[in-house]
Design a protein around this motif. Structure first.
Motif, PDB file in Angstrom:
ATOM      1  N   TRP A 109     -16.289   9.836   1.994  1.00 51.14           N
ATOM      2  CA  TRP A 109     -15.789   8.596   1.384  1.00 51.14           C
ATOM      3  C   TRP A 109     -16.450   8.379   0.031  1.00 51.14           C
ATOM      4  O   TRP A 109     -17.591   8.797  -0.206  1.00 51.14           O
ATOM      5  CB  TRP A 109     -16.062   7.411   2.302  1.00 51.14           C
ATOM      6  N   THR A 135     -11.338   6.116   0.761  1.00 51.65           N
ATOM      7  CA  THR A 135     -11.614   7.001   1.897  1.00 51.65           C
ATOM      8  C   THR A 135     -11.293   8.453   1.575  1.00 51.65           C
ATOM      9  O   THR A 135     -11.717   9.350   2.305  1.00 51.65           O
ATOM     10  CB  THR A 135     -10.808   6.576   3.134  1.00 51.65           C
ATOM     11  N   THR A 165      -5.680   2.314   6.252  1.00 52.17           N
ATOM     12  CA  THR A 165      -6.779   1.396   6.560  1.00 52.17           C
ATOM     13  C   THR A 165      -6.295   0.103   7.203  1.00 52.17           C
ATOM     14  O   THR A 165      -7.093  -0.613   7.808  1.00 52.17           O
ATOM     15  CB  THR A 165      -7.585   1.074   5.296  1.00 52.17           C
ATOM     16  N   HIS A 206      -5.188   3.953   1.528  1.00 50.57           N
ATOM     17  CA  HIS A 206      -6.418   4.669   1.880  1.00 50.57           C
ATOM     18  C   HIS A 206      -7.666   4.028   1.284  1.00 50.57           C
ATOM     19  O   HIS A 206      -8.748   4.613   1.331  1.00 50.57           O
ATOM     20  CB  HIS A 206      -6.331   6.139   1.463  1.00 50.57           C
TER      21      HIS A 206
END
Length: 285
Positions: free
Chosen positions: A203, A218, A224, A253
């Motif tokens: 990440w 990420t 998410t 993401h």
């Protein structure tokens, strides 16, 4: 909301940071559908499409949500562009704690020599949203019109709270409190960064320079909005980043991790459980 109501019309074009503050974007969309996304990089908001805009909404001190500080050169470029195009910049003092410390880079409003910047902020983050206290620094003519509009929207603002907070500032308590908050957030950010490197090394966290939240890419095929549910089941509350984008269906993401109200000794465990939530996400999706 007051500025949008007073200044913006259906034919106006408003530039907003991408990603950026969703509430501001939604407020502007009540007045006009001509919203132009302005990409954000490591120096802050980019200006490639800024010349299309009548109004530009920016968070230069600590960009919402990435935390990036607008570079000095780009601040000058933004002010020059506004003067050339006869546009107005709305500068939001987002995450005020950092601005107190970051005195080497002044606010856009302090650099403004042509009345192009409207500066606004509130006490929601440093103190409490329930106080309903904010401020606008602008030309006297605009302030006068805003006072007339406020009277129609809120006939009797809480003068007692305003007076108490004025004394709080005058006695030096407010800035002392901001310095303590800055140090606490910076300490928590360091712990969070270390934990992310340990448990979620792929990440990519953005700048953690004393702000109350951390923006994270990420860097994976992960939704998410779904991950938030897995994390909540393990006692970890995270915020999906999709709402910060104008075209949020394509940007799922990213996420945001809040630091403002968590004890430092709970951060490592929280990231450990978040990593477990990611494992469960991939297991069932």
């Amino acid at each position: 909301y007051m500025l949008a109501t007073l200044l913006m019309r259906q034919n106006h074009v408003v530039g907003v940071e991408e990603p950026g503050y969703p509430d501001a974007r939604n407020i502007f969309m009540l007045q006009t559908q001509n919203i132009v996304p302005l990409a954000v990089d490591h120096e802050g908001v980019t200006l490639t499409r800024a010349n299309e805009c009548d109004y530009l909404f920016v968070t230069p001190g600590r960009q919402c949500p990435t935390g990036v500080t607008l570079s000095p050169q780009r601040r000058q470029n933004l002010l020059q562009l506004a003067e050339q195009n006869d546009s107005i910049i709305i500068e939001d003092e987002y995450d005020a704690q950092v601005l107190v410390q970051n005195t080497t880079i002044p606010a856009l409003k302090s650099l403004d020599r042509h009345g192009r910047v409207i500066y606004l902020g509130s006490l929601s983050k440093p103190l409490a949203p329930g106080l309903r206290l904010g401020y606008i620094v602008a030309a006297p003519e605009l302030i006068q019109e805003l006072r007339h509009l406020r009277r129609l929207m809120l006939r009797h603002p809480n003068v007692f709270n305003q007076r108490v907070f004025a004394l709080f500032i005058d006695q030096g308590y407010y800035h002392s409190m901001l310095r303590r908050q800055y140090q606490l957030h910076r300490q928590r950010g360091e712990i969070l960064n270390k934990a992310l490197k340990q448990y979620l090394p792929t990440w990519k966290p953005y700048a953690m320079n004393g702000g109350s939240a951390c923006w994270v890419d990420t860097a994976a095929e992960i939704d998410t909005t779904v991950l938030t549910h897995y994390a909540a089941n393990l006692g970890v509350l995270i915020e999906s980043g999709h709402s910060f984008f104008l075209d949020f269906d394509k940007q799922k993401h990213f996420l945001r991790l809040g630091l403002g109200s968590i004890s430092a000794d709970l951060i490592n465990k929280g990231v450990f459980n978040l990593a477990r939530a990611v494992e469960e996400y991939y297991l069932y999706n």
